[in-house]
Structure formats: structure tokens, C-alpha cells
Design a protein around this motif. Structure first.
Motif, short mmCIF file in Angstrom:
data_model
loop_
_atom_site.label_atom_id
_atom_site.label_comp_id
_atom_site.label_asym_id
_atom_site.label_seq_id
_atom_site.Cartn_x
_atom_site.Cartn_y
_atom_site.Cartn_z
N ASP A 79 0.88 -1.18 0.00
CA ASP A 79 0.00 0.00 0.00
C ASP A 79 0.91 1.22 0.00
O ASP A 79 1.73 1.37 0.90
N VAL A 81 1.66 5.57 -0.70
CA VAL A 81 1.02 6.88 -0.55
C VAL A 81 1.79 8.00 -1.26
O VAL A 81 1.50 9.17 -1.04
N HIS A 199 -10.26 3.11 5.22
CA HIS A 199 -9.17 3.01 6.20
C HIS A 199 -9.54 4.00 7.28
O HIS A 199 -9.48 5.21 7.08
C1 LIG Z 1 -1.34 4.45 7.11
C2 LIG Z 1 -2.29 3.68 6.30
C3 LIG Z 1 -2.45 2.30 6.50
C4 LIG Z 1 -1.73 1.55 7.59
O1 LIG Z 1 -2.11 1.92 8.87
P1 LIG Z 1 -1.58 1.06 10.12
O2 LIG Z 1 -2.24 1.69 11.28
O3 LIG Z 1 -0.11 1.21 10.16
O4 LIG Z 1 -2.00 -0.33 9.90
C5 LIG Z 1 -3.29 1.62 5.67
N1 LIG Z 1 -3.97 2.23 4.67
C6 LIG Z 1 -3.85 3.55 4.45
C7 LIG Z 1 -4.60 4.17 3.35
C8 LIG Z 1 -3.01 4.32 5.25
O5 LIG Z 1 -2.89 5.63 5.02
#
Ligand SMILES: *Cc1c(COP(=O)(O)O)cnc(C)c1O
Length: 421
Positions: A79, A81, A199
Motif C-alpha cells: 500500500d 502513498v 481506512h
Molecule cells: C497508514 C495507512 C495504513 C496503515 O495503517 P496502520 O495503522 O499502520 O495499519 C493503511 N492504509 C492507508 C490508506 C493508510 O494511510
């Protein structure tokens, strides 16, 4: 469960005494257990095995190439960003068809690169972004796949800085707007609407907010079905909490037990995006006590790691357990309390506040536990400090997976213009 354990009063990582590594590598440094890392990935895989989901490790938690490579080799997707994360993901050999891309602020350039690599899909966070992806895909003469990131408006009961699924947060698209987009999907000629994404936040230790959010999304999927709109994927994001002090987070199995029936009922291919759950317990920050200082009002343990190395306590008031690499003789904590602070010129530079500590001396080593996620990935060079080394242990061997910065690293991008020479 993790592989940082005392044996004969010495803290070990897998088969190695951490103090021995500290003497060789010098402090501060992050230390990762390969076995713990893979173990957490496998735990999730096993808990959800009935659905065979695609697990896309959220690489912002820790994007060291060795960590990414270990997970990608184990079958993980990623994943991402940012364009930088796409670059690193491809560098470690991640199949683009296992890459999903979220972010409220993707730039044109970043979108173009990800379209060109034909990633699995974009998690789209606004109508404007959707229009832009459509236009750029048209320019490139291809189609792009998208999932709409739904903001289900639920309260995940975590720190306000890390909730992402309430309508007051900047993330995602509300259900009504998402419905309008789906109804008008024919306008987006170059987009394939592959799925839905959510999320809702990070460090969530209970299943209830997920259940609430997934139920809302299932209702939405039914509404789409009535309009003969079919999707393939449901991406339920990350956010699974871990143990920092005495939390009792749900295990992967408990979590799966609660939501598997709901997920199954959708008939969709499921994606998970855990970051902290996989990387967090797998790493610690090792630091050395420089000075112990007592003032009339407070006691300070001054260590050689600071907020530039681990910003979570300063930024979120986060708690990290602190262990001495050599367990004190009595094992008893003294009644006195200490602030554990770094060398940085900010009063916000602390790693722990008012903490009861065991008997300690200057020169002793400490370990900040559960520091494998949002540790090094948030580190900076503030105060012209060198970003720490990262070391990985596998069995009885350790490997430097990132060298400590050098002074040259601090200046190599700076330019003094001609007129100042
Ligand atoms: C940060 C993030 C995650 C991961 O979050 P965790 O708390 O580390 O599991 C998953 N998906 C998206 C879109 C994020 O921004």
C-alpha cells in the motif's frame, strides 16, 4: 509475541545479545527481528486464510528496502502513498498488480507514473482526483483502475491525529457523493471502477468500529447492486493496533473471527493494508544513557536518541515501554520517576515522561520497544543529527540494512549560490 526476550538478564533479539550489537554498531540504532516481521505477516495471512485476501503492507510504517523485500518475497503486496513509495516498491520487485495507492494529495506526475506502471488500483479520495486520473489515463491512451475511498463516518476511538474515517477528517468520499459518482461512472471513459476502500484510522484495538464501517459499506454495495453496478474488490484498510504498554488489542484471529462472516457475505476479493501490526512489534530503538541528571523538581535520563529518531512520544504523546538491555539485579523499579529525554534543543524532545525506571547507570543501554513502525520512517536530521542506522537480525546474525548518516549526508544537497562564495 515478539523475539525480544531476556535470557540470563540480558535482552536478546532472536539469537543475539543486543548489547553486543550495540557495542559494535554504536548507538542509537533501530533493530529489527526478521522472524517477528515475517511472523506477523503470516499471522494475518493465516487468520484470514478462508478468504485468501491480498495483504498490501502499508509501507509508510517502515519502508526500509530490506523490510519491504522480506515481505514482498513472502507474498505481500504494498500500500503506497507517494511517488517515492512507488519507486521503492518497484525497486524491491513488488508486482504492480499488488500495489494500491492512497493519498488525498496525489500529484499529476505521481498519478502518471502509477498509471504507466499499471498498478492494481488507485484509492481515490475526491471527485477532482477521479477526474484528473481519467484525464491522465486518456492522455496516456490507457485505462486506469480505481477504488473509491469511502469515508464511513465512524469513530475508531484512537488518538485524534490518527483517526481517518470521520467526516471531519480530510480522507475519503462520503457515501452520498460516492453513490453519485457510481451513477455517473459512464462519464469516466478511461476508468475501471474496481472496488471500494476504507481506512478508518490507526492503532485501533477493538473490532467494533470496523464492524460498523464494514456494515455501512455492505449496505452501500447492496445499493449499487440494485443499480446493476458490480465491483470486484473490498479494501478494508489497515489500522490494527499493537501493544505499546498494557493495551489488550484484538489478535489477528479475534479480528478475523469478528469480520470474516461480513466480508464473506460480500463475495468480493478482500484487501488488507496493515502497517503497524506487521512492522511495529518487529523493531526497537536502542539508545545509550549519556547522563543522569537530578534537579530539585525532576529527574532526567538523557539518552543519545531524540525526537528526530523517534517522534511518536512528542507528536502523539505515544507510550513506548523502555527496557534496560541488562535487567537490574532486583528487577525492581525504583519509586523515583524520570523523564527520558534526548539531546535536542526542544522541551518537546522526550521519549518518556514521569516513568518509573529500574536501577540504571550512565553508559547503560536502553531499548524502546514496539518502535518498528512510524519510527525510522518519521526520522529527520533536525539539529543536524545523523539519522540512525537500521540493523536486522535473523537467527544468530545481524545485518546493517541502512547505514547511519554521515556528516556528508547532512550537506550534500545544500548549495551555496555564486554570490555568497
Ligand atoms: C497508514 C495507512 C495504513 C496503515 O495503517 P496502520 O495503522 O499502520 O495499519 C493503511 N492504509 C492507508 C490508506 C493508510 O494511510
Amino acid at each position: 509475541m515478539h523475539d525480544f526476550k531476556y535470557k540470563n538478564k540480558e535482552l536478546y533479539c532472536e539469537g543475539l545479545k543486543i548489547a553486543d550489537i550495540a557495542r559494535k554498531a554504536s548507538t542509537p540504532f533501530y533493530l529489527y527481528s526478521y522472524n517477528t516481521l515475517l511472523g506477523h505477516f503470516r499471522k494475518l495471512e493465516k487468520a484470514f486464510s478462508a478468504l485468501k485476501p491480498l495483504i498490501c503492507y502499508s509501507m509508510k510504517a517502515n519502508s526500509n528496502l530490506a523490510i519491504l523485500r522480506a515481505l514482498v518475497k513472502a507474498g505481500s503486496g504494498l500500500d503506497i502513498v507517494s511517488g517515492g513509495e512507488l519507486y521503492k516498491a518497484l525497486l524491491v520487485g513488488c508486482d504492480p498488480k499488488k500495489i494500491v495507492y492512497a493519498s488525498v494529495g496525489k500529484t499529476e506526475e505521481e498519478i502518471r507514473q502509477a498509471i504507466a506502471k499499471q498498478i492494481l488500483f488507485f484509492n481515490v479520495e475526491s471527485l477532482s482526483e477521479l477526474e484528473l486520473i481519467n484525464r491522465l489515463a486518456c492522455d496516456l491512451g490507457v485505462n486506469a483502475s480505481v477504488a473509491l475511498r469511502i469515508n464511513p463516518d465512524v469513530e475508531p476511538k484512537t488518538h485524534s491525529y490518527i483517526t481517518t474515517g470521520k467526516l471531519t477528517n480530510k480522507f475519503g468520499i462520503d457515501l452520498d457523493s460516492a453513490y453519485d459518482i457510481f451513477k455517473n461512472r459512464a462519464e469516466f471513459v478511461h476508468l475501471k471502477f474496481s472496488g471500494l476502500h476504507m481506512h478508518i484510522g490507526s492503532q485501533i484495538i477493538d473490532g467494533a468500529p470496523y464492524i460498523l464501517a464494514i456494515k455501512k459499506i455492505i449496505g452501500f454495495i447492496k445499493k449499487l447492486k440494485k443499480e446493476a453496478i458490480d465491483i470486484q474488490y473490498l479494501n478494508i484498510g489497515g489500522g490494527l493496533g499493537i501493544i505499546y504498554s498494557n493495551e489488550k488489542p484484538q489478535t489477528a484471529e479475534e479480528f478475523a473471527g469478528k469480520i470474516l462472516p461480513l466480508l464473506k457475505s460480500t463475495g468480493l476479493k478482500i484487501i488488507l493494508e496493515p502497517g503497524r501490526f506487521i512492522a511495529g512489534p518487529s523493531g526497537i530503538l536502542v539508545t545509550k544513557i549519556l547522563y543522569i541528571k537530578k534537579t530539585p523538581l525532576k529527574n532526567f535520563i538523557i539518552v543519545d536518541a531524540g525526537m528526530n529518531d523517534l517522534i511518536r512520544p512528542s507528536l502523539y504523546g505515544a507510550h513506548h515501554d523502555i527496557l534496560s538491555l541488562r535487567k537490574a539485579e532486583s528487577g525492581k523499579r525504583k519509586a523515583e520517576k524520570f523523564d527520558v529525554v534526548g539531546p535536542i534543543c526542544e522541551s518537546g524532545d522526550f521519549l518518556a515522561k514521569d516513568r518509573q525506571m529500574p536501577e540504571l547507570n550512565e553508559g547503560d543501554y536502553l531499548a524502546l520497544m514496539s518502535a518498528g513502525s512510524y519510527g525510522f520512517s518519521m526520522a529527520s536530521n533536525y539539529n543536524c543529527r545523523l539519522k540512525p542506522a537500521e540493523i536486522m537480525v535473523k537467527g544468530n546474525k545481524f545485518y546493517t540494512v541502512r547505514k547511519r548518516d554521515s556528516y556528508l549526508d547532512l550537506v550534500k544537497k545544500d548549495v551555496i549560490p555564486e554570490f555568497l562564495r
